[in-house]
Design a protein around this motif. Structure first.
Motif, PDB file in Angstrom:
ATOM      1  N   LYS A 138       1.993  31.529 -45.149  1.00  0.00           N
ATOM      2  CA  LYS A 138       2.555  32.393 -44.681  1.00  0.00           C
ATOM      3  C   LYS A 138       2.905  33.193 -45.964  1.00  0.00           C
ATOM      4  O   LYS A 138       2.965  34.531 -45.901  1.00  0.00           O
ATOM      5  N   LEU A 139       3.237  32.895 -47.244  1.00  0.00           N
ATOM      6  CA  LEU A 139       3.597  33.572 -48.360  1.00  0.00           C
ATOM      7  C   LEU A 139       2.359  34.369 -48.755  1.00  0.00           C
ATOM      8  O   LEU A 139       2.670  35.485 -49.090  1.00  0.00           O
ATOM      9  N   PHE A 140       1.139  33.901 -48.942  1.00  0.00           N
ATOM     10  CA  PHE A 140      -0.188  34.746 -49.121  1.00  0.00           C
ATOM     11  C   PHE A 140      -0.134  35.917 -48.307  1.00  0.00           C
ATOM     12  O   PHE A 140      -0.575  36.777 -48.437  1.00  0.00           O
ATOM     13  N   ASP A 141      -0.122  35.756 -46.833  1.00  0.00           N
ATOM     14  CA  ASP A 141       0.016  36.887 -46.184  1.00  0.00           C
ATOM     15  C   ASP A 141       0.947  37.893 -46.320  1.00  0.00           C
ATOM     16  O   ASP A 141       0.829  39.064 -46.115  1.00  0.00           O
ATOM     17  N   GLU A 142       2.246  37.342 -46.703  1.00  0.00           N
ATOM     18  CA  GLU A 142       3.304  38.454 -46.976  1.00  0.00           C
ATOM     19  C   GLU A 142       2.613  39.299 -48.166  1.00  0.00           C
ATOM     20  O   GLU A 142       3.114  40.433 -48.285  1.00  0.00           O
ATOM     21  N   VAL A 143       2.339  38.566 -49.281  1.00  0.00           N
ATOM     22  CA  VAL A 143       1.818  39.301 -50.360  1.00  0.00           C
ATOM     23  C   VAL A 143       0.825  40.132 -50.012  1.00  0.00           C
ATOM     24  O   VAL A 143       0.956  41.293 -50.587  1.00  0.00           O
ATOM     25  N   ARG A 166      -4.329  39.277 -55.703  1.00  0.00           N
ATOM     26  CA  ARG A 166      -5.659  38.562 -55.012  1.00  0.00           C
ATOM     27  C   ARG A 166      -5.076  37.377 -54.932  1.00  0.00           C
ATOM     28  O   ARG A 166      -4.698  36.405 -55.769  1.00  0.00           O
ATOM     29  N   THR A 167      -4.861  36.722 -53.514  1.00  0.00           N
ATOM     30  CA  THR A 167      -4.325  35.305 -53.273  1.00  0.00           C
ATOM     31  C   THR A 167      -5.459  34.536 -52.836  1.00  0.00           C
ATOM     32  O   THR A 167      -6.183  34.960 -51.665  1.00  0.00           O
ATOM     33  N   ILE A 168      -5.688  33.330 -53.323  1.00  0.00           N
ATOM     34  CA  ILE A 168      -6.944  32.391 -52.699  1.00  0.00           C
ATOM     35  C   ILE A 168      -6.418  31.116 -52.742  1.00  0.00           C
ATOM     36  O   ILE A 168      -6.019  30.489 -53.691  1.00  0.00           O
ATOM     37  N   ARG A 169      -6.605  30.701 -51.508  1.00  0.00           N
ATOM     38  CA  ARG A 169      -6.191  29.119 -51.102  1.00  0.00           C
ATOM     39  C   ARG A 169      -7.848  28.327 -51.430  1.00  0.00           C
ATOM     40  O   ARG A 169      -8.469  28.456 -50.609  1.00  0.00           O
ATOM     41  N   VAL A 170      -7.609  27.362 -52.044  1.00  0.00           N
ATOM     42  CA  VAL A 170      -8.816  26.720 -52.280  1.00  0.00           C
ATOM     43  C   VAL A 170      -8.591  24.898 -51.645  1.00  0.00           C
ATOM     44  O   VAL A 170      -7.520  24.522 -52.368  1.00  0.00           O
ATOM     45  N   ASN A 171      -9.189  24.548 -50.688  1.00  0.00           N
ATOM     46  CA  ASN A 171      -9.137  23.261 -50.230  1.00  0.00           C
ATOM     47  C   ASN A 171      -9.825  22.392 -51.154  1.00  0.00           C
ATOM     48  O   ASN A 171     -10.909  21.946 -50.973  1.00  0.00           O
ATOM     49  N   CYS A 172      -9.118  21.684 -51.781  1.00  0.00           N
ATOM     50  CA  CYS A 172      -9.496  20.652 -52.785  1.00  0.00           C
ATOM     51  C   CYS A 172     -10.157  19.256 -52.182  1.00  0.00           C
ATOM     52  O   CYS A 172     -10.933  18.756 -52.803  1.00  0.00           O
ATOM     53  N   GLU A 211     -16.020  33.474 -54.741  1.00  0.00           N
ATOM     54  CA  GLU A 211     -16.265  34.305 -53.577  1.00  0.00           C
ATOM     55  C   GLU A 211     -14.941  35.165 -52.979  1.00  0.00           C
ATOM     56  O   GLU A 211     -15.049  36.137 -52.506  1.00  0.00           O
ATOM     57  N   GLY A 212     -13.785  34.260 -53.257  1.00  0.00           N
ATOM     58  CA  GLY A 212     -12.579  35.289 -52.987  1.00  0.00           C
ATOM     59  C   GLY A 212     -12.394  36.619 -53.741  1.00  0.00           C
ATOM     60  O   GLY A 212     -11.630  37.503 -53.372  1.00  0.00           O
ATOM     61  N   THR A 213     -12.839  36.657 -55.015  1.00  0.00           N
ATOM     62  CA  THR A 213     -12.622  37.772 -55.757  1.00  0.00           C
ATOM     63  C   THR A 213     -13.863  38.948 -55.539  1.00  0.00           C
ATOM     64  O   THR A 213     -13.295  40.012 -55.503  1.00  0.00           O
ATOM     65  N   PHE A 214     -15.073  38.590 -54.965  1.00  0.00           N
ATOM     66  CA  PHE A 214     -16.094  39.404 -54.770  1.00  0.00           C
ATOM     67  C   PHE A 214     -16.382  39.557 -53.499  1.00  0.00           C
ATOM     68  O   PHE A 214     -17.290  40.573 -53.163  1.00  0.00           O
ATOM     69  N   ASP A 215     -15.790  38.615 -52.844  1.00  0.00           N
ATOM     70  CA  ASP A 215     -16.239  38.905 -51.184  1.00  0.00           C
ATOM     71  C   ASP A 215     -17.646  38.326 -50.853  1.00  0.00           C
ATOM     72  O   ASP A 215     -18.235  38.826 -49.989  1.00  0.00           O
ATOM     73  N   TYR A 216     -18.442  37.686 -51.607  1.00  0.00           N
ATOM     74  CA  TYR A 216     -19.521  37.076 -51.442  1.00  0.00           C
ATOM     75  C   TYR A 216     -19.717  35.915 -52.390  1.00  0.00           C
ATOM     76  O   TYR A 216     -19.075  35.788 -53.319  1.00  0.00           O
ATOM     77  N   GLU A 217     -20.605  34.982 -51.966  1.00  0.00           N
ATOM     78  CA  GLU A 217     -20.816  33.688 -52.508  1.00  0.00           C
ATOM     79  C   GLU A 217     -21.656  33.885 -53.974  1.00  0.00           C
ATOM     80  O   GLU A 217     -22.450  34.598 -54.046  1.00  0.00           O
ATOM     81  N   ASP A 227      -7.706  45.220 -62.602  1.00  0.00           N
ATOM     82  CA  ASP A 227      -5.956  45.227 -63.018  1.00  0.00           C
ATOM     83  C   ASP A 227      -5.222  44.788 -61.752  1.00  0.00           C
ATOM     84  O   ASP A 227      -4.292  44.956 -61.676  1.00  0.00           O
ATOM     85  N   ARG A 228      -5.824  43.524 -61.499  1.00  0.00           N
ATOM     86  CA  ARG A 228      -5.397  42.590 -60.156  1.00  0.00           C
ATOM     87  C   ARG A 228      -4.937  41.397 -60.890  1.00  0.00           C
ATOM     88  O   ARG A 228      -5.290  40.700 -61.732  1.00  0.00           O
ATOM     89  N   VAL A 229      -3.841  40.808 -60.186  1.00  0.00           N
ATOM     90  CA  VAL A 229      -3.231  39.334 -60.493  1.00  0.00           C
ATOM     91  C   VAL A 229      -3.859  38.617 -59.403  1.00  0.00           C
ATOM     92  O   VAL A 229      -4.008  38.983 -58.444  1.00  0.00           O
ATOM     93  N   LEU A 230      -4.185  37.489 -60.120  1.00  0.00           N
ATOM     94  CA  LEU A 230      -4.834  36.267 -59.249  1.00  0.00           C
ATOM     95  C   LEU A 230      -3.780  35.249 -59.034  1.00  0.00           C
ATOM     96  O   LEU A 230      -3.432  34.539 -60.135  1.00  0.00           O
ATOM     97  N   VAL A 231      -3.240  34.886 -57.663  1.00  0.00           N
ATOM     98  CA  VAL A 231      -2.805  33.549 -57.670  1.00  0.00           C
ATOM     99  C   VAL A 231      -3.449  32.521 -56.796  1.00  0.00           C
ATOM    100  O   VAL A 231      -4.283  32.722 -55.636  1.00  0.00           O
ATOM    101  N   VAL A 232      -3.930  31.610 -57.329  1.00  0.00           N
ATOM    102  CA  VAL A 232      -4.719  30.497 -56.940  1.00  0.00           C
ATOM    103  C   VAL A 232      -3.806  29.290 -56.358  1.00  0.00           C
ATOM    104  O   VAL A 232      -2.819  28.779 -57.046  1.00  0.00           O
ATOM    105  N   ALA A 233      -4.094  28.961 -54.885  1.00  0.00           N
ATOM    106  CA  ALA A 233      -3.282  27.603 -54.658  1.00  0.00           C
ATOM    107  C   ALA A 233      -4.299  26.552 -54.436  1.00  0.00           C
ATOM    108  O   ALA A 233      -5.363  26.618 -53.655  1.00  0.00           O
ATOM    109  N   LEU A 234      -4.170  25.608 -55.202  1.00  0.00           N
ATOM    110  CA  LEU A 234      -5.127  24.198 -55.187  1.00  0.00           C
ATOM    111  C   LEU A 234      -4.570  23.433 -54.304  1.00  0.00           C
ATOM    112  O   LEU A 234      -3.645  22.770 -54.534  1.00  0.00           O
ATOM    113  N   ASP A 235      -4.992  23.522 -52.958  1.00  0.00           N
ATOM    114  CA  ASP A 235      -4.138  22.709 -51.719  1.00  0.00           C
ATOM    115  C   ASP A 235      -4.870  21.343 -51.942  1.00  0.00           C
ATOM    116  O   ASP A 235      -6.100  21.255 -51.939  1.00  0.00           O
ATOM    117  N   ASP A 236      -3.899  20.401 -51.675  1.00  0.00           N
ATOM    118  CA  ASP A 236      -4.552  18.941 -51.769  1.00  0.00           C
ATOM    119  C   ASP A 236      -5.169  18.669 -53.169  1.00  0.00           C
ATOM    120  O   ASP A 236      -6.270  18.044 -53.360  1.00  0.00           O
TER     121      ASP A 236
END
Length: 376
Positions: free
Chosen positions: A74-79, A87-93, A108-114, A137-146
């Motif tokens: 929800k928060l990443f969608d709002e941002v 740039r918000t990226i959630r990683v499923n650990c 992949e989340g930064t360049f939109d390709y693997e 000049d972008r800020v990256l927010v990384v969520a390390l889920d699990d």
């Protein structure tokens, strides 16, 4: 037990469901109830990113099924709706349990390709991500889920160190980290290397287990959105809420509603009855087990199957059987035992063995049949 007045099974264009996706585990609800305080704290930590600064780091803790992942989504969608400069990226650990695989997802989340599947070092992979952030000049927010899965594989400290120290090697790189742990027994800070502890001073956001009224309120909204009017009676929904509260995991209740709806359709009924719920609960109560199994490797699943078939035996005896299946050494075997224990899939308790001192006995935390059925 009301039947379809037309007779026979419900036709393909008829259903008790208004929107079955509402009962999927990955569904993000439009209204996110009973987590207002946690959302305020998360928003506070990430607000600097929207202004172009490095956000505060955050540690999100709480048992499974308490809304942590939904809050991040929800928060990443709002941002994302507010600015394209973050740039918000959630990683499923659970799936990406090594530093390299985490950074592959960030690439992949930064360049939109693997990234290339081989031939690229971690240093180069990391460098390309950081340089892209600086150039744009972008800020990256990384969520390390699990994030607990990174700890199980001894990869957490290296991963966090690389993220938290990025600005030193790449001036201008602005990265914030949200670590999300579902292991109540894991003390994230204490388990990190001292080099990481010195720079990782996160805001702490705790997600407690939902109480019974909160569970009832959340499930009631899912029913309104997911079922047609009149499909489930109030007393039946209260029964679902009670079973969910007993489990301590909201995901059990959400899965239970979906399976109960499917059971009603199998009876060609337009209403969900208590018997549909009780039959569904025999599967839904193992939601957390199924989720844990889905993140294990073939070797880890093999050991779990061996333990299921040698429940309660000593670790050395179990290892002899496991080695016959895999030819792996005892050190790796012991690491996998520890991981299964940390995931609460098994209990590895030390006991006194005559003439041999202390040894661990290995037993399942779930019914044997429930585990074996899901290993097939």
């Amino acid at each position: 037990m009301p039947d379809d007045p037309e007779g026979g099974m419900l036709s393909w264009d008829e259903s008790v469901f208004r929107d079955e996706h509402v009962f999927e585990i990955d569904y993000v609800p439009e209204t996110f109830k009973h987590r207002e305080g946690q959302m305020r704290n998360l928003t506070y930590a990430l607000r600097p990113a929207v202004r172009g600064s490095r956000p505060l780091n955050v540690m999100v803790r709480g048992p499974p099924g308490t809304g942590k992942t939904t809050a991040i989504q929800k928060l990443f969608d709002e941002v994302g709706a507010q600015t394209s400069d973050v740039r918000t990226i959630r990683v499923n650990c659970q799936v990406n349990a090594t530093r390299y695989s985490v950074f592959s997802r960030l690439f992949e989340g930064t360049f939109d390709y693997e990234p290339p599947s081989s031939g690229i070092s971690f240093k180069k992979l990391f460098g390309q991500i950081a340089e892209k952030l600086v150039d744009d000049d972008r800020v990256l927010v990384v969520a390390l889920d699990d994030v607990n899965y990174l700890f199980y594989e001894n990869e957490a400290s290296d991963t966090l160190y690389s993220l938290l120290r990025a600005h030193e090697e790449y001036p201008g790189a602005k990265i914030g980290v949200v670590v999300v742990s579902s292991d109540p027994a894991l003390d994230v800070i204490d388990e990190l290397d001292s080099r990481v502890q010195s720079v990782f001073r996160p805001e702490d956001v705790y997600f407690p287990v939902y109480d019974s009224p909160e569970i009832g309120d959340i499930l009631d909204e899912r029913v309104t959105r997911g079922f047609h009017d009149g499909v489930i009676a109030r007393d039946t929904l209260e029964h679902v809420a009670d079973l969910t509260a007993d489990s301590g995991d909201l995901r059990v209740g959400i899965d239970l509603l979906r399976r109960a709806g499917l059971n009603a359709e199998m009876r060609a009924s337009r209403t969900v009855e208590r018997q549909d719920v009780d039959e569904a609960y025999e599967q839904s109560k193992y939601v957390n087990l199924s989720r844990s199994l889905s993140g294990l490797t073939d070797t880890e699943l093999t050991l779990l199957e061996v333990i299921a078939n040698h429940d309660g035996e000593q670790a050395g005896e179990v290892y002899d059987v496991f080695r016959d299946h895999t030819e792996l050494g005892y050190t790796r075997y012991s690491e996998i035992v520890n991981k299964l224990d940390q995931l609460s899939l098994i209990d590895a308790e030390y006991t006194e063995v005559d003439g041999r001192g202390r040894s661990r006995s290995l037993s399942l935390s779930y019914e044997k049949e429930a585990v074996l059925d899901r290993l097939e």
